[in-house]
Design a protein around this motif. Structure first.
Motif, PDB file in Angstrom:
ATOM      1  N   LEU A  15      47.160  44.672  20.911  1.00 35.01           N
ATOM      2  CA  LEU A  15      47.468  45.345  22.176  1.00 35.01           C
ATOM      3  C   LEU A  15      46.243  46.084  22.721  1.00 35.01           C
ATOM      4  O   LEU A  15      45.954  46.024  23.920  1.00 35.01           O
ATOM      5  N   LEU A  16      45.521  46.781  21.838  1.00 34.84           N
ATOM      6  CA  LEU A  16      44.350  47.534  22.290  1.00 34.84           C
ATOM      7  C   LEU A  16      43.222  46.611  22.747  1.00 34.84           C
ATOM      8  O   LEU A  16      42.558  46.889  23.756  1.00 34.84           O
ATOM      9  N   LEU A  17      43.004  45.523  22.031  1.00 31.38           N
ATOM     10  CA  LEU A  17      41.975  44.572  22.455  1.00 31.38           C
ATOM     11  C   LEU A  17      42.340  43.916  23.785  1.00 31.38           C
ATOM     12  O   LEU A  17      41.482  43.732  24.657  1.00 31.38           O
ATOM     13  N   ALA A  18      43.598  43.584  23.948  1.00 27.96           N
ATOM     14  CA  ALA A  18      44.033  42.985  25.215  1.00 27.96           C
ATOM     15  C   ALA A  18      43.912  43.985  26.359  1.00 27.96           C
ATOM     16  O   ALA A  18      43.563  43.613  27.491  1.00 27.96           O
ATOM     17  N   ALA A  19      44.172  45.253  26.073  1.00 35.40           N
ATOM     18  CA  ALA A  19      44.079  46.286  27.107  1.00 35.40           C
ATOM     19  C   ALA A  19      42.648  46.460  27.603  1.00 35.40           C
ATOM     20  O   ALA A  19      42.435  46.945  28.716  1.00 35.40           O
ATOM     21  N   ALA A  20      41.673  46.062  26.811  1.00 35.49           N
ATOM     22  CA  ALA A  20      40.282  46.171  27.241  1.00 35.49           C
ATOM     23  C   ALA A  20      39.917  45.102  28.265  1.00 35.49           C
ATOM     24  O   ALA A  20      39.005  45.302  29.058  1.00 35.49           O
ATOM     25  N   LEU A  21      40.610  43.962  28.257  1.00 33.65           N
ATOM     26  CA  LEU A  21      40.255  42.867  29.171  1.00 33.65           C
ATOM     27  C   LEU A  21      41.259  42.641  30.295  1.00 33.65           C
ATOM     28  O   LEU A  21      40.868  42.258  31.396  1.00 33.65           O
ATOM     29  N   LEU A  22      42.522  42.814  30.017  1.00 28.20           N
ATOM     30  CA  LEU A  22      43.556  42.418  30.978  1.00 28.20           C
ATOM     31  C   LEU A  22      43.475  43.145  32.321  1.00 28.20           C
ATOM     32  O   LEU A  22      43.545  42.484  33.366  1.00 28.20           O
ATOM     33  N   GLY A  25      40.671  41.676  34.220  1.00 25.30           N
ATOM     34  CA  GLY A  25      41.003  40.300  34.580  1.00 25.30           C
ATOM     35  C   GLY A  25      41.932  40.227  35.774  1.00 25.30           C
ATOM     36  O   GLY A  25      41.750  39.385  36.664  1.00 25.30           O
ATOM     37  N   ILE A  26      42.913  41.115  35.812  1.00 24.35           N
ATOM     38  CA  ILE A  26      43.837  41.142  36.947  1.00 24.35           C
ATOM     39  C   ILE A  26      43.099  41.560  38.223  1.00 24.35           C
ATOM     40  O   ILE A  26      43.295  40.971  39.291  1.00 24.35           O
ATOM     41  N   ALA A  27      42.235  42.570  38.100  1.00 26.47           N
ATOM     42  CA  ALA A  27      41.462  43.015  39.269  1.00 26.47           C
ATOM     43  C   ALA A  27      40.554  41.898  39.777  1.00 26.47           C
ATOM     44  O   ALA A  27      40.432  41.687  40.993  1.00 26.47           O
ATOM     45  N   ARG A  28      39.935  41.167  38.860  1.00 21.92           N
ATOM     46  CA  ARG A  28      39.069  40.062  39.277  1.00 21.92           C
ATOM     47  C   ARG A  28      39.885  38.911  39.853  1.00 21.92           C
ATOM     48  O   ARG A  28      39.408  38.199  40.742  1.00 21.92           O
ATOM     49  N   ALA A  29      41.097  38.714  39.351  1.00 24.15           N
ATOM     50  CA  ALA A  29      41.961  37.662  39.896  1.00 24.15           C
ATOM     51  C   ALA A  29      42.345  37.974  41.338  1.00 24.15           C
ATOM     52  O   ALA A  29      42.518  37.058  42.145  1.00 24.15           O
ATOM     53  N   LEU A  30      42.459  39.238  41.662  1.00 25.13           N
ATOM     54  CA  LEU A  30      42.803  39.626  43.024  1.00 25.13           C
ATOM     55  C   LEU A  30      41.607  39.541  43.976  1.00 25.13           C
ATOM     56  O   LEU A  30      41.784  39.605  45.192  1.00 25.13           O
ATOM     57  N   ASN A  31      40.390  39.414  43.411  1.00 22.21           N
ATOM     58  CA  ASN A  31      39.184  39.303  44.228  1.00 22.21           C
ATOM     59  C   ASN A  31      38.191  38.358  43.543  1.00 22.21           C
ATOM     60  O   ASN A  31      37.096  38.757  43.151  1.00 22.21           O
ATOM     61  N   VAL A  32      38.577  37.109  43.412  1.00 20.33           N
ATOM     62  CA  VAL A  32      37.731  36.123  42.736  1.00 20.33           C
ATOM     63  C   VAL A  32      36.432  35.919  43.501  1.00 20.33           C
ATOM     64  O   VAL A  32      35.360  35.764  42.893  1.00 20.33           O
ATOM     65  N   ASN A  48      31.456  30.088  41.915  1.00 21.30           N
ATOM     66  CA  ASN A  48      32.900  30.052  42.200  1.00 21.30           C
ATOM     67  C   ASN A  48      33.678  29.433  41.043  1.00 21.30           C
ATOM     68  O   ASN A  48      34.732  29.942  40.645  1.00 21.30           O
ATOM     69  N   LEU A  49      33.164  28.338  40.521  1.00 24.75           N
ATOM     70  CA  LEU A  49      33.813  27.682  39.386  1.00 24.75           C
ATOM     71  C   LEU A  49      33.796  28.587  38.155  1.00 24.75           C
ATOM     72  O   LEU A  49      34.810  28.726  37.460  1.00 24.75           O
ATOM     73  N   LEU A  50      32.647  29.194  37.878  1.00 28.43           N
ATOM     74  CA  LEU A  50      32.545  30.086  36.721  1.00 28.43           C
ATOM     75  C   LEU A  50      33.435  31.314  36.876  1.00 28.43           C
ATOM     76  O   LEU A  50      34.037  31.767  35.903  1.00 28.43           O
ATOM     77  N   ALA A  51      33.512  31.859  38.077  1.00 27.36           N
ATOM     78  CA  ALA A  51      34.366  33.030  38.308  1.00 27.36           C
ATOM     79  C   ALA A  51      35.830  32.677  38.081  1.00 27.36           C
ATOM     80  O   ALA A  51      36.568  33.439  37.452  1.00 27.36           O
ATOM     81  N   THR A  52      36.241  31.525  38.569  1.00 28.86           N
ATOM     82  CA  THR A  52      37.631  31.094  38.372  1.00 28.86           C
ATOM     83  C   THR A  52      37.934  30.884  36.895  1.00 28.86           C
ATOM     84  O   THR A  52      38.976  31.328  36.391  1.00 28.86           O
ATOM     85  N   ALA A  53      37.024  30.231  36.176  1.00 25.44           N
ATOM     86  CA  ALA A  53      37.227  30.010  34.738  1.00 25.44           C
ATOM     87  C   ALA A  53      37.252  31.333  33.987  1.00 25.44           C
ATOM     88  O   ALA A  53      38.090  31.535  33.094  1.00 25.44           O
ATOM     89  N   ALA A  54      36.357  32.247  34.333  1.00 26.52           N
ATOM     90  CA  ALA A  54      36.316  33.545  33.660  1.00 26.52           C
ATOM     91  C   ALA A  54      37.593  34.340  33.910  1.00 26.52           C
ATOM     92  O   ALA A  54      38.121  34.986  32.992  1.00 26.52           O
ATOM     93  N   GLN A  58      40.153  35.645  31.158  1.00 22.50           N
ATOM     94  CA  GLN A  58      40.348  37.079  31.062  1.00 22.50           C
ATOM     95  C   GLN A  58      41.785  37.506  31.343  1.00 22.50           C
ATOM     96  O   GLN A  58      42.170  38.611  30.969  1.00 22.50           O
ATOM     97  N   VAL A  59      42.570  36.663  31.951  1.00 22.41           N
ATOM     98  CA  VAL A  59      43.989  36.986  32.162  1.00 22.41           C
ATOM     99  C   VAL A  59      44.854  36.332  31.089  1.00 22.41           C
ATOM    100  O   VAL A  59      45.661  37.011  30.439  1.00 22.41           O
ATOM    101  N   PHE A  60      44.684  35.043  30.879  1.00 21.14           N
ATOM    102  CA  PHE A  60      45.567  34.340  29.940  1.00 21.14           C
ATOM    103  C   PHE A  60      45.179  34.566  28.479  1.00 21.14           C
ATOM    104  O   PHE A  60      46.038  34.520  27.604  1.00 21.14           O
ATOM    105  N   GLY A  61      43.903  34.823  28.201  1.00 23.80           N
ATOM    106  CA  GLY A  61      43.479  35.106  26.836  1.00 23.80           C
ATOM    107  C   GLY A  61      44.140  36.348  26.264  1.00 23.80           C
ATOM    108  O   GLY A  61      44.727  36.296  25.182  1.00 23.80           O
TER     109      GLY A  61
END
Length: 170
Positions: A15-22, A25-32, A48-54, A58-61
């Motif tokens: 949970l703590l490790l996920a809290a460091a990225l999620l 990741g959500i903020a970046r998903a809202l502004n790819v 653009n491709l790298l940002a989408t993959a990242a 960062q969200v699903f990982g």
């Protein structure tokens, strides 16, 4: 450490490790596109491709990490992701003064996260996870007779060494 304590500690670590990225990741998903501009500023090809993959990593990982789905692959993938992003986004060697110190601190924090992800990959998620639930379901699915029977080779008595069988003597 008892099993329940270890499982609880592994869940807390996930949970703590996920809290460091999620959240990032959500903020970046809202502004790819904004994240793609940041990556373009580092000189990377196909930002653009790298940002989408990242963003996908960062969200699903972290979600897979929380649930304990494919924990070894997820841990290794997130560790590699953290190291690559640390090197790309925090090149402290290009700066001097307080900026270099701040960038180095951020890079070391990302490398520390990579270490945590590697620990999850090596230890597994524990029983309080999707994988733990599936392993428990498989163990309960085996019939009781299959768990209590002995193999045929163990049920048959062994002949003493040096004694020929009656068929061989005839």
């Amino acid at each position: 450490m008892t099993g329940r304590t270890q499982d609880g500690a592994l869940l807390l670590a996930r949970l703590l490790l996920a809290a460091a990225l999620l959240p990032t990741g959500i903020a970046r998903a809202l502004n790819v596109s904004g994240f793609a501009l940041t990556l373009a500023g580092t000189g990377l090809p196909a930002p653009n491709l790298l940002a989408t993959a990242a963003v996908m990593v960062q969200v699903f990982g972290p979600l897979a990490l929380i649930l304990g789905v494919l924990p070894r692959i997820t841990g290794l993938m997130l560790a590699v992701f953290a190291v690559v992003m640390a090197v790309l986004l925090h090149p402290f060697w290009q700066f001097s003064g307080p900026t270099a110190v701040a960038e180095r601190t951020l890079m070391l924090a990302d490398l520390g996260l990579a270490g945590g992800f590697l620990m999850v990959a090596m230890t597994g998620p524990g029983a309080w996870s999707w994988q733990g639930w599936r392993q428990g379901a498989r163990a309960q699915a085996k019939p009781a007779s299959a768990r209590t029977t002995t193999p045929k080779s163990a049920a048959r008595p062994k002949r003493p060494a040096g004694r020929a069988s009656t068929r061989a003597a005839a």
